[in-house]
Design an enzyme around this catalytic site. Structure first.
Site, PDB file in Angstrom:
ATOM      1  N   ASP A 183       0.841  -1.200  -0.005  1.00 22.09           N
ATOM      2  CA  ASP A 183      -0.097   0.253  -0.074  1.00 22.09           C
ATOM      3  C   ASP A 183       0.994   1.084   0.006  1.00 22.09           C
ATOM      4  O   ASP A 183       1.952   1.139  -0.500  1.00 22.09           O
ATOM      5  CB  ASP A 183      -0.877  -0.069   1.137  1.00 22.09           C
ATOM      6  CG  ASP A 183      -0.135   0.271   2.560  1.00 22.09           C
ATOM      7  OD1 ASP A 183      -0.701   0.962   3.184  1.00 22.09           O
ATOM      8  OD2 ASP A 183       1.131  -0.251   2.830  1.00 22.09           O
ATOM      9  N   TYR A 242       0.255  -6.146   9.438  1.00 19.41           N
ATOM     10  CA  TYR A 242      -0.935  -5.483  10.466  1.00 19.41           C
ATOM     11  C   TYR A 242      -0.266  -4.810  11.461  1.00 19.41           C
ATOM     12  O   TYR A 242      -0.586  -3.676  11.867  1.00 19.41           O
ATOM     13  CB  TYR A 242      -1.789  -6.784  11.073  1.00 19.41           C
ATOM     14  CG  TYR A 242      -2.698  -7.299  10.177  1.00 19.41           C
ATOM     15  CD1 TYR A 242      -3.349  -8.505  10.837  1.00 19.41           C
ATOM     16  CD2 TYR A 242      -3.300  -6.648   9.109  1.00 19.41           C
ATOM     17  CE1 TYR A 242      -4.331  -9.188  10.002  1.00 19.41           C
ATOM     18  CE2 TYR A 242      -4.349  -7.492   8.236  1.00 19.41           C
ATOM     19  CZ  TYR A 242      -5.057  -8.618   8.901  1.00 19.41           C
ATOM     20  OH  TYR A 242      -5.706  -9.267   8.202  1.00 19.41           O
TER      21      TYR A 242
HETATM   22  N1  LIG Z   1      -0.317  -2.906   4.211  1.00 20.93           N
HETATM   23  C1  LIG Z   1      -1.717  -2.611   4.639  1.00 20.93           C
HETATM   24  N2  LIG Z   1      -2.304  -1.674   4.159  1.00 20.93           N
HETATM   25  C2  LIG Z   1      -3.453  -1.421   4.704  1.00 20.93           C
HETATM   26  C3  LIG Z   1      -3.786  -2.254   5.719  1.00 20.93           C
HETATM   27  C4  LIG Z   1      -5.230  -1.582   5.953  1.00 20.93           C
HETATM   28  C5  LIG Z   1      -6.368  -1.824   7.055  1.00 20.93           C
HETATM   29  N3  LIG Z   1      -6.229  -3.163   7.617  1.00 20.93           N
HETATM   30  C6  LIG Z   1      -6.364  -2.875   9.067  1.00 20.93           C
HETATM   31  C7  LIG Z   1      -7.804  -3.540   9.218  1.00 20.93           C
HETATM   32  C8  LIG Z   1      -7.987  -4.691   9.971  1.00 20.93           C
HETATM   33  C9  LIG Z   1      -6.621  -4.913  10.330  1.00 20.93           C
HETATM   34  O1  LIG Z   1      -6.368  -5.042  11.858  1.00 20.93           O
HETATM   35  C10 LIG Z   1      -5.361  -4.033   9.789  1.00 20.93           C
HETATM   36  O2  LIG Z   1      -4.897  -3.284  10.741  1.00 20.93           O
HETATM   37  C11 LIG Z   1      -5.435  -0.602   5.053  1.00 20.93           C
HETATM   38  N4  LIG Z   1      -4.567  -0.564   4.084  1.00 20.93           N
HETATM   39  C12 LIG Z   1      -4.253   0.503   3.201  1.00 20.93           C
HETATM   40  O3  LIG Z   1      -3.681   1.526   3.659  1.00 20.93           O
HETATM   41  C13 LIG Z   1      -3.854   2.576   3.069  1.00 20.93           C
HETATM   42  C14 LIG Z   1      -4.723   3.539   3.950  1.00 20.93           C
HETATM   43  O4  LIG Z   1      -4.000   4.231   4.833  1.00 20.93           O
HETATM   44  P1  LIG Z   1      -4.562   5.636   5.898  1.00 20.93           P
HETATM   45  O5  LIG Z   1      -4.758   6.508   4.910  1.00 20.93           O
HETATM   46  O6  LIG Z   1      -3.458   5.660   7.086  1.00 20.93           O
HETATM   47  O7  LIG Z   1      -5.979   5.073   6.462  1.00 20.93           O
HETATM   48  C15 LIG Z   1      -4.675   2.381   1.926  1.00 20.93           C
HETATM   49  O8  LIG Z   1      -3.910   1.979   0.959  1.00 20.93           O
HETATM   50  C16 LIG Z   1      -5.156   1.023   2.238  1.00 20.93           C
HETATM   51  O9  LIG Z   1      -5.610   0.084   1.130  1.00 20.93           O
HETATM   52  C17 LIG Z   1      -3.223  -3.147   6.300  1.00 20.93           C
HETATM   53  O10 LIG Z   1      -3.582  -3.789   7.446  1.00 20.93           O
HETATM   54  N5  LIG Z   1      -1.877  -3.386   5.652  1.00 20.93           N
END
Ligand SMILES: Nc1nc2c(c(CN[C@H]3C=C[C@H](O)[C@@H]3O)cn2[C@@H]2O[C@H](COP(=O)(O)O)[C@@H](O)[C@H]2O)c(=O)[nH]1
Length: 341
Positions: free
Chosen positions: A239, A315
């Site tokens: 991401d 995560y």
């Molecule tokens: N690598 C990675 N990218 C992730 C996530 C998640 C949500 N997962 C959570 C939900 C349940 C679990 O407990 C995870 O904690 C969203 N994204 C990406 O981030 C960006 C948004 O960022 P911001 O603008 O700061 O909210 C966007 O590209 C989105 O697609 C992840 O886990 N890993």
């Protein structure tokens, strides 16, 4: 024509040929040591997905699986032009931004009696209804609203036609293989085809397909239909937050030229060389961190109750980035506007 390189192999190839992004071995080790201290804690366990995040479903039933599917179908591109001027969604007394603003909007719709997680609803939902469902409490709307509407209609229609309207049927077709589920998703749902070119090779990141498999594993608590025997073959999700936190932690480095570009807020197009290098090196960097961490755990003779895999590391690092937003102010994230991450 054979398919693209799988994500892990794509990342290795990119890292070996990258010019503007590099992995720092000392930084990789330091991050592994930071994570070693957390091994066994809730943040590095499967249960953390529910325990640490109040917007995620509590249940492990078909409705919860369909909640995950619609959330990950729309899980892209939340960043705003100006950090202090962005889409916010209030829900049950709290205000959410970024990815969490999407989850809050989904739960707010359900509270309002709008069946947003039902394919029969979102297959024909109108653009105005989607604008209402994803409405922001500020004058900054969620980015790419029209794309989100188009993807909801497209995805809902396919889920009705091929999987009787429930993502759980797609999960069951995977016969508890994470890889098979990932491929079922990218073969059947076009918006998940996160594929591009690098140095003449077709490569894949499948970021939303991989996080969909991971979140399905998490919402089903790794049991029953969610007991994927090959879950550890899923990589981190490429991401725009993970690269930022890996640079902040010193495991990833940008060239002067690239850093200058990002600090100026210049956009990188999806599939451009530098954007692919950032995503590929980040993915490979997390694979190296995982290898190093497993070595350290082995040396320490500590038996963690669950196997540490790239999903749990991802995560943790993503949550870490959320919790350290201020410390990371000086490190730019790369700005690509697309439907893939
Ligand atoms: N690598 C990675 N990218 C992730 C996530 C998640 C949500 N997962 C959570 C939900 C349940 C679990 O407990 C995870 O904690 C969203 N994204 C990406 O981030 C960006 C948004 O960022 P911001 O603008 O700061 O909210 C966007 O590209 C989105 O697609 C992840 O886990 N890993």
């Amino acid at each position: 024509m054979d398919g693209p390189l799988p994500p892990r192999e794509s990342a290795k190839f990119i890292a070996e040929n990258s010019r503007d992004v590099s992995i720092d071995g000392g930084g990789v080790r330091r991050v592994a040591e930071l994570l070693l201290a957390k091994a066994g804690s809730p943040e590095l366990r499967l249960g953390g997905w529910k325990a640490l995040h109040e917007l995620n479903p509590r249940a492990a039933d078909e409705a919860a699986v369909n909640w995950v599917f619609v959330a990950d179908t729309l899980n892209f591109s939340f960043w705003s032009e100006h950090e202090e001027h962005k889409c916010l969604v209030g829900h049950r007394g709290k205000t959410y931004s970024g990815y969490w603003s999407l989850c809050a909007a989904i739960n707010r719709a359900l509270d309002e009696g709008i069946p947003i997680t039902s394919a029969s609803y979102y297959a024909t939902v109108s653009l105005d209804q989607v604008r209402h469902i994803l409405r922001s409490d500020t004058d900054v709307p969620m980015p790419l609203i029209e794309e989100r509407h188009r993807i909801l209609n497209e995805t809902g229609k396919i889920l009705l036609e091929k999987f009787e309207g429930s993502f759980l049927n797609c999960v069951r077709k995977s016969e508890k293989s994470a890889q098979k589920l990932m491929h079922l998703v990218v073969e059947n749902f076009p918006s998940y085809r996160d594929v591009t070119e690098f140095e003449g090779k077709r490569i894949s990141f499948y970021k939303r397909a991989q996080i969909l498999v991971a979140d399905t594993w998490s919402v089903l608590e790794g049991e029953g239909d969610g007991c994927f025997k090959d879950i550890s073959s899923i990589t981190m999700f490429a991401d725009y937050r993970l690269p930022q936190v890996l640079v902040h932690l010193g495991a990833l480095k940008y060239s002067e030229e690239l850093l200058e570009k990002l600090l100026k807020g210049e956009m990188l197009s999806y599939g451009s060389r530098q954007e692919v290098e950032i995503r590929g090196c980040s993915l490979w960097c997390v694979e190296l961190i995982r290898d190093c961490l497993l070595e350290l755990i082995e040396k320490k003779g500590e038996k963690t109750s669950e196997e540490i895999n790239s999903i749990l590391l991802d995560y943790y690092l993503w949550d870490y980035a959320r919790d350290h937003r201020d410390d990371m102010k000086g490190i730019p994230f790369h700005r690509t506007r697309c439907i893939y991450y």
